[in-house]
Design a protein around this motif. Structure first.
Motif, short mmCIF file in Angstrom:
data_model
loop_
_atom_site.label_atom_id
_atom_site.label_comp_id
_atom_site.label_asym_id
_atom_site.label_seq_id
_atom_site.Cartn_x
_atom_site.Cartn_y
_atom_site.Cartn_z
N ASP A 64 49.20 36.67 36.76
CA ASP A 64 48.25 36.43 35.68
C ASP A 64 47.14 37.46 35.76
O ASP A 64 46.25 37.38 36.60
N THR A 65 47.22 38.45 34.88
CA THR A 65 46.26 39.55 34.97
C THR A 65 45.06 39.35 34.03
O THR A 65 44.17 40.18 33.98
N ARG A 66 45.06 38.18 33.28
CA ARG A 66 43.93 37.94 32.37
C ARG A 66 42.67 37.64 33.16
O ARG A 66 42.75 37.09 34.25
N ASP B 198 49.24 32.60 39.50
CA ASP B 198 50.32 33.58 39.68
C ASP B 198 51.57 32.81 40.08
O ASP B 198 51.51 31.90 40.93
N SER C 45 40.87 30.63 37.22
CA SER C 45 41.40 31.77 37.97
C SER C 45 42.82 32.13 37.56
O SER C 45 43.29 33.21 37.88
N LYS D 79 40.06 38.79 35.09
CA LYS D 79 40.01 38.98 36.55
C LYS D 79 38.72 38.42 37.17
O LYS D 79 38.65 38.16 38.35
N ARG E 232 44.96 32.48 41.54
CA ARG E 232 44.58 33.86 41.91
C ARG E 232 43.12 33.87 42.39
O ARG E 232 42.26 33.24 41.77
N LYS E 233 42.87 34.58 43.48
CA LYS E 233 41.48 34.72 43.96
C LYS E 233 40.69 35.60 42.99
O LYS E 233 41.16 36.68 42.64
N THR E 234 39.54 35.11 42.55
CA THR E 234 38.70 35.88 41.61
C THR E 234 37.25 35.88 42.14
O THR E 234 36.90 35.05 42.99
N GLY F 257 37.48 35.50 36.38
CA GLY F 257 37.70 34.07 36.61
C GLY F 257 36.68 33.21 35.89
O GLY F 257 36.38 32.10 36.31
N THR G 259 45.23 35.97 46.89
CA THR G 259 45.61 37.19 46.17
C THR G 259 47.13 37.38 46.28
O THR G 259 47.76 36.87 47.22
#
Ligand SMILES: C[S@@+](CC[C@H](N)C(=O)[O-])C[C@H]1O[C@@H](n2cnc3c(N)ncnc32)[C@H](O)[C@@H]1O
Length: 274
Positions: free
Chosen positions: A254-256, A267, A264, A258, A156-158, A260, A233
């Protein structure tokens, strides 16, 4: 290290395969059970009788899980020769009579490899480490048979991705001693963060293997060294998959964390070729 070197080539990458070879020594029946459960959560009952392609097979654990879930044939590929050797050893030991092969191929060479198409193409935590995430997504998608599934997990992009990129580029080619020191620093901060949020590090480690049968220490090394590195994303993934002619089946985002700070997070997406 020449940082302009071609990131598509294995000699510019982190030594993923050595980490998987070391991890494979820890594979237990409990880890296999967790890997099977993790895979079933993604593909449901759709593996039975299918040809399965594992792109970036790592330890081979998830190819083994696919065979246990009824895949008719497994083709496990990885760019890193150490990953392929480890996968071959694992499957030889634990699935000696099943139909499988493990071979050294980049995702970018799948079309020329002559493997044909697959009912399920699985690439967990791989395409963002190839040096060309969008090209890799296209190449993996090309191996899916019409109506088949593409299962991918992507970082995930953070906000902290650019910092991690610098860290990984350094760590991947640092000495083992420097890597050990950096890991110790990361784990100390990780423990502190758990303590500050009322969680227990020992319990966290014990529960960690329920994460697809993985191992915390090996995952820290993989996270800190995982070079090349890109991230994406969920919206960008949806756009890319739609352009490739795929429709979403399910996803686990993965919403933990954000920001990063400790990673990161991956997902997980399941798409069908329409
Ligand atoms: C983080 S590991 C994931 C391994 C495995 N899929 C899993 O979930 O445990 C990433 C793997 O991708 C492989 N890899 C990197 N670039 C690749 C490429 N171009 N083609 C195929 N595999 C590649 C690495 O060698 C490594 O084994």
């Amino acid at each position: 290290m020449d940082h302009s070197a071609d990131l598509l080539q294995q000699n510019t990458h982190f030594a993923f395969g050595k980490n998987w070879a070391s991890y494979a020594e820890l594979v237990t029946p409990a880890k296999i059970t967790e890997a099977v459960a993790g895979l079933k959560r993604l593909v449901g009952d759709e593996l039975t009788g299918q040809r399965w392609l594992d792109v970036g097979c790592g330890s081979g654990l998830h190819s083994l899980a696919a065979l246990q879930l009824g895949a008719a044939e497994v083709v496990a590929t990885d760019l890193d020769p150490d990953s392929v050797t480890t996968t071959r050893a694992l499957l030889t030991q634990l699935a000696p009579t099943a139909t499988w092969r493990a071979s050294e191929h980049s995702v970018f060479d799948l079309a020329q490899a002559g493997f044909g198409q697959f009912g399920v193409v699985y690439s967990w935590g791989v395409l963002h480490h190839t040096g060309d995430l969008s090209g890799a997504l296209r190449a993996a998608a090309g191996a899916v048979a019409p109506g088949g599934l593409l299962v991918v997990a992507l970082y995930r992009k953070t906000p902290l991705c650019s910092l991690w990129k610098l860290e990984k580029r350094f760590y991947a080619h640092a000495s083992p001693r420097t890597q050990r020191l950096l890991r110790a620093g990361y784990i100390a901060l990780y423990k502190l963060a758990l303590r500050l949020t009322g969680r227990n590090f020992k319990r966290h480690i014990e529960e960690y293997q329920t994460n697809r049968g993985m191992d915390f220490a090996h995952d820290v090394h993989d996270w800190m060294g995982g070079w090349p590195y890109e991230s994406i994303t969920p919206a960008q993934t949806a756009q890319a998959m739609s352009e490739l002619g795929f429709t979403p089946v399910r996803s686990f985002l993965d919403t933990r964390g954000k920001l990063g700070l400790f990673g990161s997070g991956c997902d997980e997406y399941v798409y069908r070729k329409t």
